[in-house]
Scaffold this motif. Structure first.
Motif, mmCIF file in Angstrom:
data_model
loop_
_atom_site.group_PDB
_atom_site.id
_atom_site.type_symbol
_atom_site.label_atom_id
_atom_site.label_comp_id
_atom_site.label_asym_id
_atom_site.label_seq_id
_atom_site.Cartn_x
_atom_site.Cartn_y
_atom_site.Cartn_z
ATOM 1 N N ASP A 274 0.796 -1.271 0.018
ATOM 2 C CA ASP A 274 0.028 -0.073 0.181
ATOM 3 C C ASP A 274 0.970 1.108 0.043
ATOM 4 O OD1 ASP A 274 -2.028 -1.614 -0.058
ATOM 5 O OD2 ASP A 274 -2.964 -1.289 2.234
ATOM 6 N N ARG A 275 1.898 1.299 1.010
ATOM 7 C CA ARG A 275 2.424 2.751 1.083
ATOM 8 C C ARG A 275 3.588 2.906 0.075
ATOM 9 N NH1 ARG A 275 0.987 6.787 3.698
ATOM 10 N NH2 ARG A 275 0.165 5.403 5.350
ATOM 11 N N PRO A 276 4.382 2.015 -0.163
ATOM 12 C CA PRO A 276 5.087 2.029 -1.510
ATOM 13 C C PRO A 276 4.434 2.558 -2.894
ATOM 14 C CG PRO A 276 5.732 0.102 -0.417
ATOM 15 C CD PRO A 276 4.479 0.553 0.276
ATOM 16 N N VAL A 277 3.194 1.940 -3.070
ATOM 17 C CA VAL A 277 2.463 2.188 -4.348
ATOM 18 C C VAL A 277 1.998 3.642 -4.218
ATOM 19 C CG1 VAL A 277 0.599 1.533 -5.757
ATOM 20 C CG2 VAL A 277 2.135 -0.212 -4.836
ATOM 21 N N GLN A 278 1.731 4.018 -3.014
ATOM 22 C CA GLN A 278 1.094 5.335 -2.794
ATOM 23 C C GLN A 278 2.067 6.268 -3.291
ATOM 24 O OE1 GLN A 278 0.007 6.682 1.073
ATOM 25 N NE2 GLN A 278 -1.786 8.060 0.158
ATOM 26 N N ILE A 279 3.382 6.080 -2.649
ATOM 27 C CA ILE A 279 4.313 7.056 -2.914
ATOM 28 C C ILE A 279 4.695 7.106 -4.382
ATOM 29 C CG2 ILE A 279 6.763 7.443 -2.459
ATOM 30 C CD1 ILE A 279 6.505 6.080 0.492
ATOM 31 N N LEU A 280 4.646 5.774 -5.096
ATOM 32 C CA LEU A 280 5.082 5.964 -6.565
ATOM 33 C C LEU A 280 4.120 6.772 -7.357
ATOM 34 C CD1 LEU A 280 6.136 2.413 -7.180
ATOM 35 C CD2 LEU A 280 7.614 4.343 -7.509
ATOM 36 N N VAL A 281 2.763 6.502 -7.021
ATOM 37 C CA VAL A 281 1.762 7.250 -7.522
ATOM 38 C C VAL A 281 1.834 8.920 -7.399
ATOM 39 C CG1 VAL A 281 -0.859 7.832 -7.567
ATOM 40 C CG2 VAL A 281 0.071 5.392 -7.440
ATOM 41 N N ILE A 282 2.026 9.083 -6.127
ATOM 42 C CA ILE A 282 2.317 10.457 -5.974
ATOM 43 C C ILE A 282 3.342 11.127 -6.760
ATOM 44 C CG2 ILE A 282 3.094 12.261 -4.224
ATOM 45 C CD1 ILE A 282 1.351 10.641 -2.164
ATOM 46 N N ILE A 283 4.431 10.262 -6.823
ATOM 47 C CA ILE A 283 5.903 10.616 -7.629
ATOM 48 C C ILE A 283 5.306 10.898 -9.093
ATOM 49 C CG2 ILE A 283 8.053 10.055 -8.528
ATOM 50 C CD1 ILE A 283 8.497 8.991 -5.587
ATOM 51 N N GLY A 293 1.861 20.429 -17.264
ATOM 52 C CA GLY A 293 1.928 22.134 -17.129
ATOM 53 C C GLY A 293 2.959 22.792 -17.884
ATOM 54 N N TYR A 294 4.046 22.132 -18.075
ATOM 55 C CA TYR A 294 4.958 22.639 -18.913
ATOM 56 C C TYR A 294 4.719 22.895 -20.461
ATOM 57 C CZ TYR A 294 9.443 23.741 -21.196
ATOM 58 O OH TYR A 294 10.531 24.132 -21.787
ATOM 59 N N SER A 295 4.053 21.724 -20.785
ATOM 60 C CA SER A 295 3.664 21.595 -22.263
ATOM 61 C C SER A 295 2.644 22.570 -22.475
ATOM 62 C CB SER A 295 3.402 20.330 -22.726
ATOM 63 O OG SER A 295 2.108 19.775 -21.916
ATOM 64 N N ALA A 296 1.829 22.837 -21.730
ATOM 65 C CA ALA A 296 0.670 23.984 -21.797
ATOM 66 C C ALA A 296 1.207 25.335 -22.291
ATOM 67 C CB ALA A 296 -0.379 24.076 -20.744
ATOM 68 N N GLY A 297 2.286 25.775 -21.564
ATOM 69 C CA GLY A 297 2.787 27.207 -21.744
ATOM 70 C C GLY A 297 4.179 27.257 -21.871
ATOM 71 N N HIS A 298 5.016 26.110 -21.841
ATOM 72 C CA HIS A 298 6.537 25.980 -22.027
ATOM 73 C C HIS A 298 7.186 27.080 -21.164
ATOM 74 C CE1 HIS A 298 6.589 23.491 -25.689
ATOM 75 N NE2 HIS A 298 5.619 24.043 -25.918
ATOM 76 N N SER A 299 6.739 27.216 -19.864
ATOM 77 C CA SER A 299 7.082 28.047 -18.988
ATOM 78 C C SER A 299 7.494 27.013 -17.416
ATOM 79 C CB SER A 299 6.257 29.238 -18.462
ATOM 80 O OG SER A 299 5.125 28.439 -17.848
ATOM 81 N N ILE A 300 8.223 27.528 -16.950
ATOM 82 C CA ILE A 300 8.824 26.853 -15.487
ATOM 83 C C ILE A 300 7.586 27.169 -14.504
ATOM 84 C CG2 ILE A 300 10.445 27.004 -13.627
ATOM 85 C CD1 ILE A 300 11.425 25.704 -15.790
ATOM 86 N N ILE A 301 7.051 28.274 -14.394
ATOM 87 C CA ILE A 301 5.953 28.482 -13.626
ATOM 88 C C ILE A 301 4.935 27.454 -13.755
ATOM 89 C CG2 ILE A 301 4.080 30.130 -12.983
ATOM 90 C CD1 ILE A 301 6.686 31.108 -12.178
ATOM 91 N N GLY A 302 4.476 27.193 -15.106
ATOM 92 C CA GLY A 302 3.527 26.182 -15.249
ATOM 93 C C GLY A 302 3.989 24.838 -15.000
ATOM 94 N N TYR A 303 5.173 24.598 -15.077
ATOM 95 C CA TYR A 303 5.792 23.444 -14.544
ATOM 96 C C TYR A 303 5.524 23.331 -13.255
ATOM 97 C CZ TYR A 303 9.289 19.558 -13.907
ATOM 98 O OH TYR A 303 9.996 18.527 -13.671
ATOM 99 N N ILE A 304 5.801 24.227 -12.195
ATOM 100 C CA ILE A 304 5.847 24.118 -10.681
ATOM 101 C C ILE A 304 4.155 23.999 -10.481
ATOM 102 C CG2 ILE A 304 6.187 25.295 -8.670
ATOM 103 C CD1 ILE A 304 8.577 26.602 -10.007
ATOM 104 N N PHE A 305 3.506 24.604 -11.147
ATOM 105 C CA PHE A 305 1.960 24.718 -10.566
ATOM 106 C C PHE A 305 1.476 23.140 -11.078
ATOM 107 C CE2 PHE A 305 1.721 29.206 -10.405
ATOM 108 C CZ PHE A 305 1.121 29.225 -9.280
ATOM 109 N N GLY A 306 1.903 22.734 -12.252
ATOM 110 C CA GLY A 306 1.483 21.300 -12.514
ATOM 111 C C GLY A 306 1.941 20.435 -11.491
ATOM 112 N N MET A 307 3.191 20.471 -11.063
ATOM 113 C CA MET A 307 3.757 19.603 -10.220
ATOM 114 C C MET A 307 2.935 19.536 -8.729
ATOM 115 S SD MET A 307 7.967 19.912 -10.684
ATOM 116 C CE MET A 307 8.248 18.592 -9.637
ATOM 117 N N ILE A 308 2.705 20.756 -8.387
ATOM 118 C CA ILE A 308 1.627 20.962 -7.238
ATOM 119 C C ILE A 308 0.326 20.393 -7.421
ATOM 120 C CG2 ILE A 308 0.729 22.401 -5.527
ATOM 121 C CD1 ILE A 308 3.069 24.288 -6.130
ATOM 122 N N PHE A 309 -0.209 20.381 -8.642
ATOM 123 C CA PHE A 309 -1.410 19.776 -8.739
ATOM 124 C C PHE A 309 -1.315 18.399 -8.768
ATOM 125 C CE2 PHE A 309 -4.903 18.780 -11.822
ATOM 126 C CZ PHE A 309 -5.993 19.160 -10.990
#
Length: 328
Positions: A274-283, A293-309
């Motif tokens: 359970d726990r290892p798979v959950q960690i992998l899913v989050i990663i 997020g990066y491919s949508a606007g080709h910006s690091i800001i979009g990349y960071i927001f995409g990672m958070i989301f």
């Protein structure tokens, strides 16, 4: 290895699914020949006869490209649906060991998948003799390859069913395993390319045979075989799905035999996953949505927001999928 009593029970329990799978797998190959012949006959109504040739070409998508589907359905019926309905507990209460139960289920489905397609191959070969097409391309290679690939798919879904506690978890785990090489290797590399602003091929493009090696690497991904691009490659490529089939069978067999504790309705039978798979899913959620997020606007800001989301989505999806028990 295969018990007659269990075999009879599986037959009665899944009779309709087994018969429909046999009919489809037997007829898929000869119907592809018949369809090609009917198209050839229809050509005379549209064009001058000199422009009409009866050619059987298996590099063009046809019905046998779907022969992996019955394997998925059979594996889900044999394991996933049994767990979802709670009938697996009854089977385990019978005077059979877990090894016999898995072996009977696995080899019954294997027999249906392989033998049905061999009969279909023979019927298609007889039709080719009768119709006498001008050219036949990739008939043997494609027909044999589809048998190997459908068996690999069946083994993969059966292995996923041995690890999981319901049909949905079985299908999701099988799909994740099919794309796991991409998630583990390609996805992190693409993210590194974004962060450090480089292209991986620039480091290896000068190496002789790099692009050929890169193309061969794709065949380690089970989902690649859903298409028919493998037909154009060397016949030895089929050794990869053959080896993967053995690997998936061993994973399924050992998992079913060694994890006797049933967790009815939970995602995984083995709680330690359970726990290892959950960690992998989050990663994977962080990397995947970051890339989106990066491919949508080709910006690091979009990349960071995409990672958070992606982190938020990965957490909630993994939590509600893995830790929440489903009703039987």
């Amino acid at each position: 290895m295969v018990d007659r009593g269990l075999l009879y029970r599986e037959w009665k329990q899944n009779q309709v699914v087994i018969l429909l799978s046999i009919v489809f797998l037997v007829l898929a190959n000869p119907l592809s020949i018949v369809n090609t012949y009917l198209s050839y006959q229809g050509c005379f109504d549209r064009l001058d006869p000199q422009y009409c040739d009866f050619i059987v070409n298996y590099s063009i998508s046809n019905l046998i490209d779907l022969n992996w589907v019955p394997g998925v359905i059979l594996a889900v019926c044999f394991l996933g649906m049994e767990r979802s309905k709670g009938t697996m507990d009854f089977i385990l209460s019978l005077p059979y060991n877990r090894s016999h139960i898995f072996q009977t289920k696995f080899w019954l489905g294997s027999f249906v998948i392989v033998l049905s397609q061999l009969i279909g191959f023979l019927l298609a070969w007889l039709l080719i003799l009768v119709y006498s097409p001008v050219h036949v391309y990739y008939f043997e290679h494609s027909s044999v390859g589809v048998i190997v690939i459908s068996f690999m798919t069946y083994s993969l879904v059966m292995a996923a069913g041995a690890l999981t506690g319901n049909a949905f978890a079985q299908l999701l785990t099988a799909f994740s395993a099919a794309i796991l090489p991409y998630l583990m290797i390609a996805l992190p590399i693409i993210n590194l390319e974004i962060v450090f602003n480089f292209h991986i091929y620039e480091f290896f493009s000068s190496i002789k045979g790099y692009y050929e090696l890169e193309n061969k690497f794709m065949y380690l991904f089970p989902f690649v075989y859903v298409g028919n691009d493998w037909i154009f490659d060397n016949g030895f490529i089929l050794l990869i799905p053959a080896i993967l089939s053995i690997l998936f069978y061993l994973i399924g067999y050992i998992s079913f035999k060694k994890h006797p504790s049933e967790r009815n309705g939970y995602f995984f039978i083995w709680k330690r996953l359970d726990r290892p798979v959950q960690i992998l899913v989050i990663i994977f959620g962080i990397l995947g949505f970051g890339l989106f997020g990066y491919s949508a606007g080709h910006s690091i800001i979009g990349y960071i927001f995409g990672m958070i989301f992606g982190a938020v989505v990965g957490f909630f999806v993994s939590y509600f999928s893995i830790y929440k028990k489903t009703k039987n």
